[in-house]
Design a protein around this motif. Structure first.
Motif, PDB file in Angstrom:
ATOM      1  N   LEU A  93       0.821  -1.196   0.000  1.00 14.66           N
ATOM      2  CA  LEU A  93       0.000   0.000   0.000  1.00 14.66           C
ATOM      3  C   LEU A  93       0.865   1.261   0.000  1.00 14.66           C
ATOM      4  O   LEU A  93       0.610   2.212  -0.725  1.00 14.66           O
ATOM      5  N   LEU A  94       1.925   1.264   0.814  1.00 20.84           N
ATOM      6  CA  LEU A  94       2.728   2.451   0.936  1.00 20.84           C
ATOM      7  C   LEU A  94       3.659   2.653  -0.245  1.00 20.84           C
ATOM      8  O   LEU A  94       3.861   3.769  -0.711  1.00 20.84           O
ATOM      9  N   ALA A  95       4.200   1.549  -0.761  1.00 25.96           N
ATOM     10  CA  ALA A  95       5.224   1.675  -1.797  1.00 25.96           C
ATOM     11  C   ALA A  95       4.654   1.815  -3.190  1.00 25.96           C
ATOM     12  O   ALA A  95       5.210   2.518  -4.014  1.00 25.96           O
ATOM     13  N   GLY A  96       3.535   1.107  -3.471  1.00 32.56           N
ATOM     14  CA  GLY A  96       3.076   1.083  -4.843  1.00 32.56           C
ATOM     15  C   GLY A  96       1.710   1.648  -5.105  1.00 32.56           C
ATOM     16  O   GLY A  96       1.472   2.217  -6.152  1.00 32.56           O
TER      17      GLY A  96
ATOM     18  N   LEU B 186      -0.154   4.114  -3.892  1.00 28.87           N
ATOM     19  CA  LEU B 186      -0.399   5.537  -4.020  1.00 28.87           C
ATOM     20  C   LEU B 186      -0.151   6.027  -5.434  1.00 28.87           C
ATOM     21  O   LEU B 186      -0.956   6.771  -5.999  1.00 28.87           O
ATOM     22  N   ALA B 187       0.941   5.565  -6.030  1.00 25.60           N
ATOM     23  CA  ALA B 187       1.230   5.973  -7.409  1.00 25.60           C
ATOM     24  C   ALA B 187       0.190   5.439  -8.363  1.00 25.60           C
ATOM     25  O   ALA B 187      -0.276   6.139  -9.256  1.00 25.60           O
TER      26      ALA B 187
ATOM     27  N   ASN C 227      -8.430  -0.360  -1.871  1.00 23.35           N
ATOM     28  CA  ASN C 227      -8.426   0.067  -0.475  1.00 23.35           C
ATOM     29  C   ASN C 227      -7.785   1.434  -0.320  1.00 23.35           C
ATOM     30  O   ASN C 227      -8.293   2.299   0.406  1.00 23.35           O
ATOM     31  N   GLN C 228      -6.657   1.649  -0.996  1.00 20.72           N
ATOM     32  CA  GLN C 228      -5.981   2.934  -0.896  1.00 20.72           C
ATOM     33  C   GLN C 228      -6.841   4.054  -1.474  1.00 20.72           C
ATOM     34  O   GLN C 228      -6.856   5.171  -0.947  1.00 20.72           O
TER      35      GLN C 228
ATOM     36  N   LYS D  50     -10.598   8.798  -0.400  1.00 25.44           N
ATOM     37  CA  LYS D  50     -11.937   9.297  -0.749  1.00 25.44           C
ATOM     38  C   LYS D  50     -12.069   9.547  -2.246  1.00 25.44           C
ATOM     39  O   LYS D  50     -12.711  10.506  -2.688  1.00 25.44           O
ATOM     40  N   SER D  51     -11.476   8.645  -3.045  1.00 26.32           N
ATOM     41  CA  SER D  51     -11.522   8.778  -4.501  1.00 26.32           C
ATOM     42  C   SER D  51     -12.522   7.840  -5.150  1.00 26.32           C
ATOM     43  O   SER D  51     -12.598   7.793  -6.373  1.00 26.32           O
ATOM     44  N   LEU D  52     -13.276   7.068  -4.355  1.00 35.27           N
ATOM     45  CA  LEU D  52     -14.259   6.130  -4.876  1.00 35.27           C
ATOM     46  C   LEU D  52     -15.548   6.199  -4.065  1.00 35.27           C
ATOM     47  O   LEU D  52     -15.527   6.490  -2.865  1.00 35.27           O
TER      48      LEU D  52
END
Length: 350
Positions: free
Chosen positions: A13-16, A18-19, A84-85, A90-92
């Protein structure tokens, strides 16, 4: 921001993610007021390029026909971790999500603000563990010491861990590699991995030069089923429950069309995935699709005031993930129950 689970899912979640999410939702506002745009209501729906009723809803514009005053945006994702990310950001508003990443999402002291509201399908032969024929491996136990790829924090990851446990192997007995479906195919073709647990359509490409060792159908029959769920944001539940009712009705129609109009359904899936009708038919045949009546039955999702067996399945999934050190602690059943949105569910049968 809610605390992310520990282990491989946290790294993913943190490494991939977000991008990936920032790319997937370009142009989508991240605040809760994004439901309106130029006076029009808005729905942002996350989906997978995976054979299901979701693709029929999208292709036939069933939701757009039911909600003509809404601006509806369909956003493709590659894994549940990215979904999940996106909900954290709040993008979905609505999205497809596997039962394993859902169990992760509702774990911890600050669960992701969403709730399961529908079942898209039950994983069958459309998710499986395959070893490269060149390895000579013919059963799961033979994977000891081998490199196995799977998308971490996915239903395939969960099923892989279950398959290893059944075969008497610990995760440390193999080399687990976190890859998304397309990178899995590339690594397979280069010979960088020995096996992979993944879903269609990548799965079919691996089968051409591989040996299937087990499937999610087998693992589910042994007591650890996985499902493709659909979740809705808490913001949408509070803001626009009528839109959720319309979306559920569209999804129910798609499940009926899979039974009543198989040729039309195959054509819609083929067009969405950009594959032949024959391939689409074969891929759909590997899934396990419920009727709307089954979805709202006690055997699966249930209804308001009477949740079905899905509650037990998700709770058990959380316990298994905690035992495997994939999450810090399993969410108790009452917490999982709070993450079910069942109000108005039976109305889709009318």
């Amino acid at each position: 921001m809610p605390r992310l689970p520990q282990g491989p899912s946290r790294r993913l979640l943190l490494a991939g993610a977000l991008a990936a999410v920032s790319t997937a939702v370009t142009g989508c506002s991240s605040d809760s007021d994004a439901s309106t745009s130029g006076g029009s209501k808005r729905l942002r729906i996350g989906y997978f390029a995976f054979p299901s009723g979701d693709l029929i809803v999208k292709r036939r514009r069933l939701l757009e026909k039911a909600l003509p005053e809404y601006e509806i945006t369909w956003i493709k994702f590659d894994s549940g971790a990215s979904v999940n990310q996106a909900f954290l950001g709040k993008s979905l508003d609505i999205a497809a999500l596997g039962s394993s990443p859902f169990a992760r999402g509702v774990s911890g002291s600050s669960p992701i603000p969403y709730k399961v509201a529908w079942i898209l399908d039950v994983a069958g032969e459309n998710e499986a563990l395959v070893a490269r024929k060149a390895t000579g491996v013919t059963d799961v136990a033979g994977l000891k010491g081998k490199k196995i790829a799977t998308p971490f924090a996915s239903t395939s990851h969960y099923s892989l861990l279950a398959a290893l446990e059944t075969a008497g192997l610990k995760p440390s007995d193999v080399q687990l590699i976190d890859l998304q479906p397309q990178p899995i195919l590339a690594a397979w073709q280069r010979g960088d991995i020995d096996a992979a647990y993944v879903w269609l359509p990548t799965l079919d490409e691996l089968r051409a030069t591989g040996t299937q060792l087990t499937s999610s159908k087998d693992i589910g029959a042994a007591g650890k089923p996985t499902l493709d769920l659909a979740v809705v944001s808490d913001d949408l539940i509070a803001r626009d429950p009528a839109a959720i009712d319309a979306w559920r009705t569209a999804e129910a129609e798609a499940l009926r069309l899979l039974k009543s109009d198989p040729d039309g359904s195959v054509g819609a899936v083929a067009a969405e995935l950009g594959i032949s009708v024959a391939d689409a038919r074969a891929q759909l045949a590997q899934g396990m699709f419920l009727t709307p009546e089954q979805v709202v039955s006690g055997d699966w999702l249930g209804t308001e005031g009477s949740p079905g067996k899905l509650l037990t399945y998700v709770t058990d999934t959380g316990r298994f993930l905690a035992d495997q050190k994939q999450i810090d602690a399993a969410p108790p059943e009452d917490v999982v129950r709070e993450a079910f949105y069942l109000k108005g569910l039976s109305d889709v049968l009318r």
